[in-house]
Design a protein around this motif. Structure first.
Motif, PDB file in Angstrom:
ATOM      1  N   THR A 407      92.443   0.046  12.364  1.00 51.59           N
ATOM      2  CA  THR A 407      91.804  -1.238  12.051  1.00 51.59           C
ATOM      3  C   THR A 407      90.889  -1.658  13.194  1.00 51.59           C
ATOM      4  O   THR A 407      90.876  -1.042  14.252  1.00 51.59           O
ATOM      5  CB  THR A 407      92.859  -2.321  11.784  1.00 51.59           C
ATOM      6  N   SER A 408      90.132  -2.720  12.945  1.00 52.21           N
ATOM      7  CA  SER A 408      89.150  -3.223  13.931  1.00 52.21           C
ATOM      8  C   SER A 408      88.241  -2.091  14.402  1.00 52.21           C
ATOM      9  O   SER A 408      87.988  -1.913  15.592  1.00 52.21           O
ATOM     10  CB  SER A 408      89.860  -3.875  15.123  1.00 52.21           C
ATOM     11  N   ALA A 409      87.753  -1.327  13.439  1.00 48.39           N
ATOM     12  CA  ALA A 409      86.927  -0.161  13.772  1.00 48.39           C
ATOM     13  C   ALA A 409      85.658  -0.180  12.930  1.00 48.39           C
ATOM     14  O   ALA A 409      85.690  -0.468  11.731  1.00 48.39           O
ATOM     15  CB  ALA A 409      87.692   1.135  13.538  1.00 48.39           C
ATOM     16  N   ARG A 410      84.546   0.145  13.570  1.00 48.53           N
ATOM     17  CA  ARG A 410      83.253   0.192  12.889  1.00 48.53           C
ATOM     18  C   ARG A 410      82.712   1.617  12.945  1.00 48.53           C
ATOM     19  O   ARG A 410      82.486   2.152  14.032  1.00 48.53           O
ATOM     20  CB  ARG A 410      82.259  -0.764  13.554  1.00 48.53           C
ATOM     21  N   THR A 411      82.530   2.219  11.783  1.00 47.28           N
ATOM     22  CA  THR A 411      81.957   3.570  11.731  1.00 47.28           C
ATOM     23  C   THR A 411      80.490   3.494  12.143  1.00 47.28           C
ATOM     24  O   THR A 411      79.721   2.705  11.578  1.00 47.28           O
ATOM     25  CB  THR A 411      82.077   4.161  10.313  1.00 47.28           C
ATOM     26  N   THR A 412      80.095   4.325  13.091  1.00 44.46           N
ATOM     27  CA  THR A 412      78.721   4.276  13.604  1.00 44.46           C
ATOM     28  C   THR A 412      77.900   5.509  13.258  1.00 44.46           C
ATOM     29  O   THR A 412      76.677   5.464  13.306  1.00 44.46           O
ATOM     30  CB  THR A 412      78.720   4.118  15.136  1.00 44.46           C
ATOM     31  N   GLU A 413      78.551   6.619  12.884  1.00 50.24           N
ATOM     32  CA  GLU A 413      77.796   7.828  12.567  1.00 50.24           C
ATOM     33  C   GLU A 413      78.675   8.824  11.821  1.00 50.24           C
ATOM     34  O   GLU A 413      79.874   8.944  12.083  1.00 50.24           O
ATOM     35  CB  GLU A 413      77.281   8.479  13.857  1.00 50.24           C
ATOM     36  N   VAL A 414      78.063   9.530  10.880  1.00 52.17           N
ATOM     37  CA  VAL A 414      78.687  10.696  10.248  1.00 52.17           C
ATOM     38  C   VAL A 414      78.026  11.926  10.844  1.00 52.17           C
ATOM     39  O   VAL A 414      76.799  12.033  10.868  1.00 52.17           O
ATOM     40  CB  VAL A 414      78.498  10.687   8.726  1.00 52.17           C
ATOM     41  N   THR A 415      78.821  12.835  11.355  1.00 56.77           N
ATOM     42  CA  THR A 415      78.258  14.017  12.005  1.00 56.77           C
ATOM     43  C   THR A 415      78.441  15.248  11.121  1.00 56.77           C
ATOM     44  O   THR A 415      79.296  15.285  10.240  1.00 56.77           O
ATOM     45  CB  THR A 415      78.917  14.269  13.370  1.00 56.77           C
ATOM     46  N   GLY A 416      77.621  16.266  11.378  1.00 59.49           N
ATOM     47  CA  GLY A 416      77.704  17.495  10.614  1.00 59.49           C
ATOM     48  C   GLY A 416      77.060  18.641  11.343  1.00 59.49           C
ATOM     49  O   GLY A 416      76.471  18.477  12.424  1.00 59.49           O
ATOM     50  N   ASP A 417      77.160  19.820  10.736  1.00 59.28           N
ATOM     51  CA  ASP A 417      76.612  21.026  11.349  1.00 59.28           C
ATOM     52  C   ASP A 417      75.285  21.442  10.743  1.00 59.28           C
ATOM     53  O   ASP A 417      74.808  22.554  10.946  1.00 59.28           O
ATOM     54  CB  ASP A 417      77.611  22.180  11.242  1.00 59.28           C
ATOM     55  N   GLY A 418      74.670  20.526   9.980  1.00 56.65           N
ATOM     56  CA  GLY A 418      73.433  20.840   9.284  1.00 56.65           C
ATOM     57  C   GLY A 418      73.650  21.213   7.842  1.00 56.65           C
ATOM     58  O   GLY A 418      72.733  21.118   7.026  1.00 56.65           O
ATOM     59  N   GLN A 419      74.875  21.653   7.519  1.00 58.06           N
ATOM     60  CA  GLN A 419      75.203  22.047   6.157  1.00 58.06           C
ATOM     61  C   GLN A 419      76.219  21.105   5.510  1.00 58.06           C
ATOM     62  O   GLN A 419      76.122  20.785   4.337  1.00 58.06           O
ATOM     63  CB  GLN A 419      75.769  23.474   6.145  1.00 58.06           C
ATOM     64  N   LYS A 420      77.187  20.627   6.319  1.00 55.86           N
ATOM     65  CA  LYS A 420      78.231  19.786   5.771  1.00 55.86           C
ATOM     66  C   LYS A 420      78.828  18.923   6.883  1.00 55.86           C
ATOM     67  O   LYS A 420      78.590  19.150   8.077  1.00 55.86           O
ATOM     68  CB  LYS A 420      79.320  20.628   5.117  1.00 55.86           C
ATOM     69  N   VAL A 421      79.615  17.946   6.480  1.00 50.82           N
ATOM     70  CA  VAL A 421      80.265  17.017   7.420  1.00 50.82           C
ATOM     71  C   VAL A 421      81.258  17.756   8.311  1.00 50.82           C
ATOM     72  O   VAL A 421      81.999  18.625   7.847  1.00 50.82           O
ATOM     73  CB  VAL A 421      80.990  15.902   6.633  1.00 50.82           C
ATOM     74  N   ASN A 422      81.254  17.391   9.602  1.00 53.01           N
ATOM     75  CA  ASN A 422      82.301  17.917  10.493  1.00 53.01           C
ATOM     76  C   ASN A 422      82.997  16.814  11.283  1.00 53.01           C
ATOM     77  O   ASN A 422      83.857  17.095  12.115  1.00 53.01           O
ATOM     78  CB  ASN A 422      81.759  18.989  11.443  1.00 53.01           C
ATOM     79  N   GLY A 423      82.624  15.540  11.038  1.00 55.65           N
ATOM     80  CA  GLY A 423      83.318  14.454  11.723  1.00 55.65           C
ATOM     81  C   GLY A 423      82.625  13.121  11.562  1.00 55.65           C
ATOM     82  O   GLY A 423      81.618  12.998  10.847  1.00 55.65           O
ATOM     83  N   LEU A 424      83.174  12.125  12.212  1.00 57.03           N
ATOM     84  CA  LEU A 424      82.530  10.813  12.263  1.00 57.03           C
ATOM     85  C   LEU A 424      82.828  10.164  13.611  1.00 57.03           C
ATOM     86  O   LEU A 424      83.798  10.520  14.300  1.00 57.03           O
ATOM     87  CB  LEU A 424      82.950   9.914  11.106  1.00 57.03           C
TER      88      LEU A 424
END
Length: 525
Positions: A407-424
């Motif tokens: 809780t009390s968290a703001r998502t700031t970015e979705v990361t990936g390897d150019g093909q698919k998601v690998n984290g946030l």
């Protein structure tokens, strides 16, 4: 495979078949092939018009089966088991291959039959996806109608190597001749429009030539459907224009709070809405997106994306809402490549993987609970300091061992390897520290956004973009009314939208009576 109730229902349907159906099964020695053998054996026993033959190898996916009939060039195949939501697709395919006429407008049938080209479609589905059957059924029908159209419906869970190789992270995903054709819900009309490039121009010309309506409804969800029915019952000229019939309801899985119906599903409600509207003299213009609203003398003009113009004495805006996006870097880049909005549809594609759910309201917590039974681990991220879901849902969520809650968290970015998601990446709102989570999927569940951007300079909107209405559904523009999730009416519920649509329609009729009394008297006479 099939219980006695399903067998009885299927047997009754198969009595409508008028020509032989030959099923050709491609099998191997695996357990899934044995399941398919059992299913096809049960189907064959229900009708003397059905025969089954089995092949080993042959270059086709195994297990899979094709549906054919003597004297017809039909290329329609299911790869894997079409159970769950896709069982209906199997039933319809059997009926249509067996000569039972489809419930599609003759104009659309003619368009499909005259498509010029060779089209080889592949649709990846999951058995839990409520959006997939419409696409599968549309392409199956097209394959029955046009011998130059081939279609294979593929259960992604049965072919994980294909899903991985093609980086499929959202269903339905449709390939045409080896290239991605589209993702998400599509019906026959929409698919044909994408293939027939001249169709849009012809439709625009035809639509612009229509005479002015008494009531024109923009949007075809619960509010729009109710508005159209109530207007048509008054005997006045009624039209309804929408980019997809059913609206947001199409994306809703379980519905348990529509009074008098203890349990149903969104696509079933959407189909029932359309069927009900079609029982009246309503001019339905589907797959048409509204772009502008303006007053033209005594009429209201609605401009459509394809260039067409519609005119009406009154207009009811029922454009609904859509899933709200996070609007952070990487979200659009990895949409359908790990970023998803429907846990029921896409959840099975993340089996055994780590995912996050963004949002701690009822939708987010329900999504996390559902996903926890499929994936290896779920992290639920909520912006506020506490979850906002109902207590019963929170208790269920906290009882699951493979779920973490932040809780009390703001998502700031979705990361990936150019093909698919690998984290946030998320920021702790209390300390401002940033943290990275290694993930393969992000499910966004942060509420709805009204579909009103195109009305910004046309009617008064609230700071949240909702259309401001009074108790009669009247907007700031005389003769223009609004209803449903796109308005300032609180509590975005299907049952409320239906009532608001009916109210707006009655208000529009009252406006017509008061502004054109002579016309109203003539209609009454």
């Amino acid at each position: 495979m099939l219980n006695d109730t399903l067998k009885a229902q299927l047997k009754a349907y198969l009595e409508r078949v008028v020509r032989p159906i030959h099923i050709i099964a491609s099998l191997d020695d695996g357990a899934k092939s044995r399941e398919l053998q059992e299913l096809l054996g049960e189907i064959r026993a229900l009708s003397d018009k059905i025969s089954v033959s089995e092949l080993k190898g042959g270059g086709e996916r195994a297990p899979s089966f094709a549906l054919t009939t003597p004297g017809q060039d039909i290329s329609l195949r299911f790869a894997g088991l079409p159970m769950g939501h896709e069982f209906t697709s199997l039933v319809l395919a059997l009926l249509q291959v067996g000569g039972y006429p489809p419930k599609v407008a003759q104009e659309v049938i003619d368009q499909v039959k005259t498509l010029d080209g060779d089209y080889s479609f592949e649709t990846y589905f999951s058995q839990s996806c409520q959006n997939c059957p419409e696409v599968v059924q549309a392409l199956n029908l097209m394959a029955v109608l046009n011998p130059r159209i081939r279609h294979v419906a593929i259960d992604g869970a049965a072919y994980p190597a294909e899903v991985e190789a093609r980086q499929i992270m959202s269903v339905p995903t449709v390939y045409l001749n080896g290239e991605v054709f589209g993702q998400g819900r599509m019906g026959v009309e929409e698919i044909v429009a994408k293939l027939d490039t001249g169709a849009a121009a012809r439709d625009a010309e035809k639509i612009s030539a229509k005479a002015a309506f008494d009531v024109l409804v923009v949007g075809a969800g619960p509010a729009g459907a109710a508005a159209a029915i109530y207007a048509a019952r008054k005997g006045i000229r009624t039209g309804i224009v929408a980019d997809r019939f059913g609206g947001q309801v199409l994306d809703t899985m379980a519905i348990e709070n529509f009074i008098s119906i203890p349990h149903t599903e969104g696509p079933k409600v959407a189909a029932a809405l359309e069927q009900h509207v079609r029982e009246y003299e309503v001019d339905i213009m589907n797959l048409q997106k509204a772009e502008s609203l303006a007053l033209r003398g005594d009429l209201v003009e609605i401009g459509l994306a394809g260039g067409a113009r519609l005119r009406s004495k009154t207009v009811i805006l029922a454009t609904g809402a859509r899933w709200r996006q996070m609007n952070v870097p990487g979200e659009d880049t990895y949409r359908n490549k790990g970023v998803a909005y429907c846990p029921h549809c896409d959840g099975p594609l993340f089996k055994g993987k780590r995912v996050a759910v963004i949002g701690g309201g009822n939708s987010g917590v329900e999504a996390a609970i559902d996903l926890a039974g499929v994936v290896s681990h779920v992290t639920l991220i909520e912006f506020d300091k506490a979850l906002r879901a109902d207590d019963v849902l929170q208790r269920k969520l906290r009882s699951l061992k493979n779920v973490d809650i932040i809780t009390s968290a703001r998502t700031t970015e979705v990361t990936g390897d150019g093909q698919k998601v690998n984290g946030l990446v998320y920021e702790d709102r209390r300390s401002s520290d940033k943290h990275t989570l290694a993930l393969e999927g992000v499910f966004v569940q942060i509420g709805l956004l009204p579909n009103t951007e195109w009305l910004k300079d046309a009617v008064a909107l609230s700071p949240r973009g909702e259309i401001i209405v009074d108790v009669h559904g009247q907007t700031s523009v005389p003769g223009v009314f609004a209803a449903g999730d796109c308005t300032t009416v609180p509590y975005k519920q299907i049952v409320i939208a239906v009532g608001e649509g009916a109210k707006a329609s009655l208000s529009a009729f009252d406006h017509l009576i008061r502004s054109t009394p002579a016309d109203a008297e003539n209609r009454a006479a």
